[in-house]
Design a protein around this motif. Structure first.
Motif, PDB file in Angstrom:
ATOM      1  N   ASP A  20      77.958  10.763  73.422  1.00 57.34           N
ATOM      2  CA  ASP A  20      77.008  10.361  72.376  1.00 57.34           C
ATOM      3  C   ASP A  20      77.704  10.600  71.039  1.00 57.34           C
ATOM      4  OD1 ASP A  20      74.911   9.934  70.650  1.00 57.34           O
ATOM      5  OD2 ASP A  20      73.854  11.803  71.147  1.00 57.34           O
ATOM      6  N   GLN A  77      71.812   3.271  72.064  1.00 57.04           N
ATOM      7  CA  GLN A  77      71.374   4.676  72.128  1.00 57.04           C
ATOM      8  C   GLN A  77      69.890   4.820  72.426  1.00 57.04           C
ATOM      9  OE1 GLN A  77      72.699   6.975  68.766  1.00 57.04           O
ATOM     10  NE2 GLN A  77      74.838   6.604  69.211  1.00 57.04           N
ATOM     11  N   ASP A 116      64.091   7.751  68.547  1.00 56.16           N
ATOM     12  CA  ASP A 116      65.025   8.866  68.550  1.00 56.16           C
ATOM     13  C   ASP A 116      65.446   9.041  67.100  1.00 56.16           C
ATOM     14  OD1 ASP A 116      67.565  10.237  68.451  1.00 56.16           O
ATOM     15  OD2 ASP A 116      67.743   9.967  70.614  1.00 56.16           O
ATOM     16  N   THR A 141      69.869  11.447  74.166  1.00 60.44           N
ATOM     17  CA  THR A 141      70.795  10.313  74.323  1.00 60.44           C
ATOM     18  C   THR A 141      71.897  10.650  75.329  1.00 60.44           C
ATOM     19  OG1 THR A 141      70.368   9.599  72.059  1.00 60.44           O
ATOM     20  CG2 THR A 141      72.336   8.713  73.098  1.00 60.44           C
TER      21      THR A 141
HETATM   22 MG   LIG Z   1      71.583  10.511  68.141  1.00 63.83          MG
END
Ligand SMILES: [Mg+2]
Ligand SMILES: Nc1ncnc2c1ncn2[C@@H]1O[C@H](COP(=O)(O)OP(=O)(O)OP(=O)(O)O)[C@@H](O)[C@H]1O
Length: 420
Positions: A11, A187, A209, A370
């Motif tokens: 990520d 993501q 997110d 994520t």
């Molecule tokens: Mg992030």
């Protein structure tokens, strides 16, 4: 041990780069083998600004993740992508079975999905083509037509596009560490994989997110992603606002936000005093926690309104029955759930990574949705191509025999999103 039982998630966030290596055992159980989290360098809202810095940060995080397991097990690398270059479109394709085919099988279905490929300019690439549902000989709402005989099938698909240069640079930054990218994953979709329940997907839910640089949004309807967008604002903006309000440095404001941050001042009873260290010749000061909460509240209300605006732009009038699910590092901000209910209406919940038994405590925080979701995505979509490309690739150059019978042009069924 075949290499496809190992999965690695990277990520690449605006505040941190998190690498997680996991293995799927013989019983199908997922075990986390190692984690490496380092401060992010060279990223700005999903775009790589300094490839050398990003490459070096990825190298450190991968090294950390492999520390106790030895080198060489990093395989099947799934990498999250975000940024305001992301757009989406929902397509509709009708194809006819030429007659020499009997039942729909997985291979045919795959070809059919690929025929949903929209025309893209040379600056864009297709990141995902996700089937939403099928109409089989006029029967709508078919989730899986495999095994059915069909004279005509319509597929509705959610297609996610990204900037070709950004995607290529992301792959380059990862692969310069001598690992191979199995797939790039939006993501928000990865994060939702670790956070949303099946019921929420079915009922329809808005998923966000909220990271440091971006707010990644995905709307699910009838079990599938239906709309995706990236709002280029995140926790860094909250910190900057606090920095101005306190006349302090960014780092001091970030520390204060993490320790004392609250986005709902009305919930703070009485006065909790906070000491602001001396800065640039100013003596140290004492402020009330409520004072800190004011600028954070103003910015968060603004961000929640932007989320609602995206929901409206998607074509929905309101948040669906499954509610709003908030994850990402900012989901840990005190008062956020209450503020979101007040601003947008309920239900609202804070989403933590789930779906893996024995998940280490350090990965159970919303900031790791994520990374955990990338692993789950990888397991679910193993074997799929890393991304679809421009459509000029061999796969799409050789049009499937199914798609030869395509008779309806793509239509913008749902949304086209260019986030800012
Ligand atoms: Mg992030
Ligand atoms: N307990 C907390 N209270 C308030 N804010 C927090 C807390 N924990 C993390 N944050 C904020 O969350 C943000 C980082 O979140 P996250 O780790 O999800 O970002 P990222 O993935 O690096 O960034 P992005 O997703 O935007 O690329 C920072 O702005 C940080 O200040």
């Amino acid at each position: 041990m075949p290499s496809d039982t190992f999965y690695t998630a990277i990520d690449i966030g605006n505040s941190k780069i998190a690498s997680v290596v996991a293995r799927v055992g013989t019983e199908g159980e997922l075990k986390i083998l190692g984690t490496g989290v380092v401060p992010s360098q060279g990223m700005n809202k999903g775009r790589i600004e300094s490839i050398d810095e990003v490459r070096a940060a990825i190298a450190t995080s991968l090294e950390e993740a492999q520390r106790y397991i030895g080198r060489g097990v990093v395989a099947g690398v799934y990498v999250g992508v975000s940024g305001s270059h992301i757009t989406c479109v929902n397509t509709k394709d009708v194809v006819q079975n030429p007659g020499d085919i009997k039942d729909v099988d997985a291979h045919l279905l795959n070809q059919l999905i690929q025929s949903s490929f929209p025309e893209v300019g040379h600056t864009q690439e297709v990141l995902h083509v996700i089937p939403i549902g099928y109409d089989v000989d006029g029967l709508s709402g078919v989730r899986n037509p495999v095994g059915l005989h069909a004279d005509e099938i319509q597929v509705d698909a959610h297609v996610v596009l990204g900037d070709a240069v950004v995607l290529k640079n992301t792959i380059k930054a990862v692969e310069s560490n001598r690992v191979s990218v199995q797939s790039l994953v939006l993501q928000s979709l990865a994060s939702a994989e670790a956070t949303l329940t099946g019921d929420e997907r079915e009922m329809g839910a808005v998923f966000v997110d909220i990271g440091a640089g971006t707010t990644d949004l995905a709307i699910y309807r009838q079990g599938s992603p239906w709309y995706s967008a990236v709002i280029p604002v995140g926790g860094n903006q909250l910190t900057r606002d606090l920095q101005v309000a306190l006349n302090s440095s960014f780092y001091m404001a970030e520390e204060i936000k993490l320790k004392w941050g609250h986005v709902y001042p009305d919930m703070l009873q009485g006065s909790e005093d906070i000491v602001i260290p001396s800065y640039q010749g100013q003596p140290r000061r004492v402020v009330q926690r409520k004072q800190i909460a004011e600028p954070l509240n103003a910015r968060m209300v603004e961000m929640l309104k932007q989320i609602l605006l995206k929901v409206r732009q998607s074509g929905l009038r309101q948040i669906p029955d499954g509610g709003l699910v908030i994850t990402g590092g900012c989901a840990d901000l005190a008062g956020l759930q209450e503020l979101a209910i007040k601003t947008l209406g309920g239900p609202v919940r804070i989403g933590h990574p789930r779906g893996i038994s024995g998940l280490p405590t350090n990965l159970r925080k919303p900031a790791f949705s994520t990374a955990v979701g990338l692993l789950l995505w990888g397991i679910k979509h193993q074997g799929e191509r890393r991304y679809y490309g421009t459509g000029q690739s061999t796969l799409f150059g050789k049009k499937s025999f199914f798609s030869r019978f395509k008779r309806e042009a793509k239509s913008k069924a749902g949304s086209e999103v260019a986030a800012h």
